[in-house]
Design an enzyme around this catalytic site. Structure first.
Site, PDB file in Angstrom:
ATOM      1  N   PHE A 152     -16.114 -19.543 -34.427  1.00 53.23           N
ATOM      2  CA  PHE A 152     -15.709 -18.984 -33.131  1.00 53.23           C
ATOM      3  C   PHE A 152     -16.730 -19.421 -32.092  1.00 53.23           C
ATOM      4  O   PHE A 152     -17.239 -18.634 -31.312  1.00 53.23           O
ATOM      5  CB  PHE A 152     -15.615 -17.450 -33.227  1.00 53.23           C
ATOM      6  CG  PHE A 152     -14.583 -17.008 -34.214  1.00 53.23           C
ATOM      7  CD1 PHE A 152     -14.936 -16.713 -35.522  1.00 53.23           C
ATOM      8  CD2 PHE A 152     -13.236 -16.953 -33.865  1.00 53.23           C
ATOM      9  CE1 PHE A 152     -13.985 -16.345 -36.461  1.00 53.23           C
ATOM     10  CE2 PHE A 152     -12.268 -16.582 -34.784  1.00 53.23           C
ATOM     11  CZ  PHE A 152     -12.646 -16.273 -36.098  1.00 53.23           C
ATOM     12  N   LEU A 153     -17.067 -20.724 -32.151  1.00 50.90           N
ATOM     13  CA  LEU A 153     -18.130 -21.241 -31.280  1.00 50.90           C
ATOM     14  C   LEU A 153     -17.533 -21.639 -29.941  1.00 50.90           C
ATOM     15  O   LEU A 153     -16.518 -22.321 -29.890  1.00 50.90           O
ATOM     16  CB  LEU A 153     -18.775 -22.477 -31.929  1.00 50.90           C
ATOM     17  CG  LEU A 153     -19.280 -22.304 -33.366  1.00 50.90           C
ATOM     18  CD1 LEU A 153     -19.838 -23.629 -33.884  1.00 50.90           C
ATOM     19  CD2 LEU A 153     -20.329 -21.215 -33.476  1.00 50.90           C
ATOM     20  N   GLY A 253      -8.520 -18.401 -12.219  1.00 50.56           N
ATOM     21  CA  GLY A 253      -8.956 -19.711 -11.717  1.00 50.56           C
ATOM     22  C   GLY A 253      -7.875 -20.739 -11.941  1.00 50.56           C
ATOM     23  O   GLY A 253      -6.689 -20.403 -11.975  1.00 50.56           O
ATOM     24  N   CYS A 260      -9.856 -26.501 -27.554  1.00 52.92           N
ATOM     25  CA  CYS A 260      -9.289 -25.481 -28.447  1.00 52.92           C
ATOM     26  C   CYS A 260      -8.057 -24.777 -27.919  1.00 52.92           C
ATOM     27  O   CYS A 260      -6.988 -24.888 -28.495  1.00 52.92           O
ATOM     28  CB  CYS A 260     -10.367 -24.452 -28.784  1.00 52.92           C
ATOM     29  SG  CYS A 260     -11.726 -25.210 -29.620  1.00 52.92           S
TER      30      CYS A 260
HETATM   31  C1  UDX Z   1     -12.923 -21.321 -27.274  1.00 52.66           C
HETATM   32  C2  UDX Z   1     -13.122 -19.944 -27.904  1.00 52.66           C
HETATM   33  O1  UDX Z   1     -13.802 -19.097 -26.973  1.00 52.66           O
HETATM   34  C3  UDX Z   1     -13.993 -20.099 -29.166  1.00 52.66           C
HETATM   35  O2  UDX Z   1     -14.130 -18.842 -29.787  1.00 52.66           O
HETATM   36  C4  UDX Z   1     -13.298 -21.073 -30.110  1.00 52.66           C
HETATM   37  O3  UDX Z   1     -14.080 -21.274 -31.281  1.00 52.66           O
HETATM   38  C5  UDX Z   1     -13.098 -22.409 -29.426  1.00 52.66           C
HETATM   39  O4  UDX Z   1     -12.345 -22.227 -28.221  1.00 52.66           O
HETATM   40  P1  UDX Z   1     -14.220 -23.015 -25.747  1.00 52.66           P
HETATM   41  O5  UDX Z   1     -12.886 -23.711 -25.706  1.00 52.66           O
HETATM   42  O6  UDX Z   1     -15.440 -23.806 -26.025  1.00 52.66           O
HETATM   43  O7  UDX Z   1     -14.175 -21.798 -26.871  1.00 52.66           O
HETATM   44  O8  UDX Z   1     -14.439 -22.410 -24.303  1.00 52.66           O
HETATM   45  P2  UDX Z   1     -14.239 -20.987 -23.647  1.00 52.66           P
HETATM   46  O9  UDX Z   1     -15.540 -20.543 -23.142  1.00 52.66           O
HETATM   47  O10 UDX Z   1     -13.493 -20.105 -24.585  1.00 52.66           O
HETATM   48  O11 UDX Z   1     -13.305 -21.300 -22.390  1.00 52.66           O
HETATM   49  C6  UDX Z   1     -12.047 -21.936 -22.628  1.00 52.66           C
HETATM   50  C7  UDX Z   1     -11.404 -22.195 -21.272  1.00 52.66           C
HETATM   51  O12 UDX Z   1     -11.034 -20.961 -20.647  1.00 52.66           O
HETATM   52  C8  UDX Z   1     -12.297 -22.931 -20.276  1.00 52.66           C
HETATM   53  O13 UDX Z   1     -11.522 -23.928 -19.626  1.00 52.66           O
HETATM   54  C9  UDX Z   1     -12.673 -21.855 -19.268  1.00 52.66           C
HETATM   55  O14 UDX Z   1     -12.857 -22.393 -17.964  1.00 52.66           O
HETATM   56  C10 UDX Z   1     -11.449 -20.969 -19.287  1.00 52.66           C
HETATM   57  N1  UDX Z   1     -11.733 -19.591 -18.881  1.00 52.66           N
HETATM   58  C11 UDX Z   1     -12.572 -18.856 -19.650  1.00 52.66           C
HETATM   59  C12 UDX Z   1     -11.100 -19.056 -17.760  1.00 52.66           C
HETATM   60  O15 UDX Z   1     -10.335 -19.730 -17.076  1.00 52.66           O
HETATM   61  N2  UDX Z   1     -11.329 -17.751 -17.430  1.00 52.66           N
HETATM   62  C13 UDX Z   1     -12.177 -16.973 -18.175  1.00 52.66           C
HETATM   63  O16 UDX Z   1     -12.352 -15.822 -17.819  1.00 52.66           O
HETATM   64  C14 UDX Z   1     -12.820 -17.538 -19.311  1.00 52.66           C
END
Ligand code: UDX
Length: 429
Positions: A152-153, A253, A260
């Protein structure tokens, strides 16, 4: 314990380096010779805070090695983690060819008991498939188990997330597999969710779909906020204050990207379809995400009028801050659409420019944020890098041809922007 990592990418390298740092002996394998040569020189092929230091330290202490030989990795480790990519196919199903190929190669090299662990995100029932691939490929009667241990990274916080997991999910179907993994994770304080293979495989897809749903929910709220003149950041604050809901992943946003959420959602949707189960709910999460990007482009169009001949500055390209990853980054769709309508683009990103050059053609890259603002008709905020929050707004205003800022990540305060004389637009406010 002795561990073999198959696939030294974002997940494999972090998993290998962190397990080594906990005192295990780890060998990381990848078929990309260039990547392994770079790693042997201590060069990590992507930006992940803290990872390079971890690799250098554990290589120096001889707990972490690299190889291109799957045979070496399988003979070395008792536990073999499958960390190869499961990218989306054209039809949206997860492409399992890499994980199936390495599993065949593992089977051909099995001499003693090995625990083969799915770390990559895989469709439910993949573990069963991998076990039968191994049975078919075995030379002689060699005992083995297949287990699931999803990661869950979050990119940009992967090392931190590894050492501070909310939970450790172990999908096992033998006592021996359970004992090995419980021992491996013994140094962790986090609760262990011990379950069968299928439930463990579902947990990952369900988690990512839920997080994506939270983001699409608040983005849907941003659409009604724009219609009625409400402020989505206040709505998110008010709703998120409920302990049962929580304010994390509630920032409206231009939508989610990354390696992922988009692919896991699509793969999960395909699994539902394949099982003749209703998939509209999951499809809607992806659809809202696409609408956020189209709405943002529409916003630029209405604020700038005809885009032909206009120059637009873009701050931020990576799919999120603290990474150089451009996979499914919203900036790519948005800038390509603006470019297609005749706009000239100048873009800056603190880390992702070299990756962006591979996927964004025909735009000019600037050396810093101010350069990207010089003489443009509008500046767009596409990734909420911390440094953009501290920009000198007076200097920005002087550089812009027109004081138009269109903020796709709501990083600025509308009142402050108004005071500085900007025509400031953001999402859901
Ligand atoms: C995600 C999951 O969080 C992680 O647990 C899994 O293992 C892999 O996929 P990641 O894709 O690295 O991690 O990024 P994350 O921080 O989850 O953000 C994903 C996307 O959501 C980004 O584009 C971010 O900009 C967007 N986001 C995140 C939003 O638009 N709003 C938010 O409030 C949070």
């Amino acid at each position: 314990m002795k561990i073999g990592i198959i696939g030294s990418g974002h997940v494999g390298l972090v998993t290998g380096a962190c397990f080594a740092d906990l005192g295990n002996d780890v060998i990381c394998m990848d078929h990309d010779k260039r990547k392994i040569r770079a790693l042997l020189r201590g060069k990590v092929p992507f930006y992940e805070p803290g990872l390079t230091e971890l690799i250098l330290k554990n290589c120096a202490q001889k707990r972490l090695q690299f190889t291109t030989s799957i045979k070496e990795a399988v003979h070395f480790g008792t536990i073999i983690f499958l960390c190869v990519g499961t990218p989306p196919r054209q039809d949206g199903h997860a492409d399992l060819s890499a994980i199936e190929n390495v599993t065949k190669a593992i089977a051909a090299n099995l001499k003693d008991y090995r625990l083969i662990v799915e770390k990559s995100t895989v469709p439910v029932k993949t573990g069963k498939q991998l076990a039968s691939i191994i049975r078919q490929g075995l030379r002689g009667k060699v005992p083995f188990d297949v287990a699931s241990n999803s990661e869950f990274l979050r990119e940009g916080q992967a090392v931190q997330d590894f050492f501070n997991p909310d939970r450790i999910v172990l999908g096992v179907n033998s006592k021996r597999a359970e004992q090995l993994l419980v021992e491996l994770y013994q140094p962790f304080k986090a609760p262990i969710v011990l379950t069968d293979l299928e439930s463990a495989e579902l947990i990952k897809h369900a988690s990512n779909s839920f997080l994506a749903m939270k983001i699409s929910f608040i983005n849907l709220m941003s659409q009604i906020c724009e219609k009625v003149g409400a402020d989505v950041t206040k709505v998110a604050e008010g709703v998120g204050a409920d302990r049962r809901i929580g304010k994390a992943f509630f920032n409206a946003g231009i939508g989610f990207g990354g390696s992922c959420f988009p692919k896991d959602l699509l793969a999960f949707t395909r699994i539902f379809e394949k099982l003749s189960l209703p998939s509209r709910f999951l499809e809607e999460i992806s659809r809202i995400n696409e609408v956020q990007k189209s709405n943002f482009v529409e916003r630029v169009r209405t604020k700038l009028g005809k885009l032909k001949g206009k120059t637009i500055g873009a701050l931020g390209l990576s799919f999120k801050p603290d990474t150089n990853d451009m996979r499914f980054a919203p900036s790519v769709d948005i800038l390509n659409r603006l470019k297609a309508e005749g706009a000239k683009i100048k873009a800056y990103d603190p880390r992702a420019i070299s990756e962006a050059k591979k996927v964004l053609k025909g735009i000019q890259f600037s050396k810093d944020a101010y350069e990207a603002c010089r003489g443009v008709d509008a500046v767009l905020i596409l990734t909420e890098w911390r440094e953009f929050r501290e920009l000198d707004l007076k200097r920005i205003k002087k550089l812009l041809k027109r004081p138009v800022v269109i903020d796709g990540r709501n990083i600025y305060d509308p009142e402050v922007m108004k005071k500085h004389g900007f025509h400031y637009y953001s999402v859901g406010r």
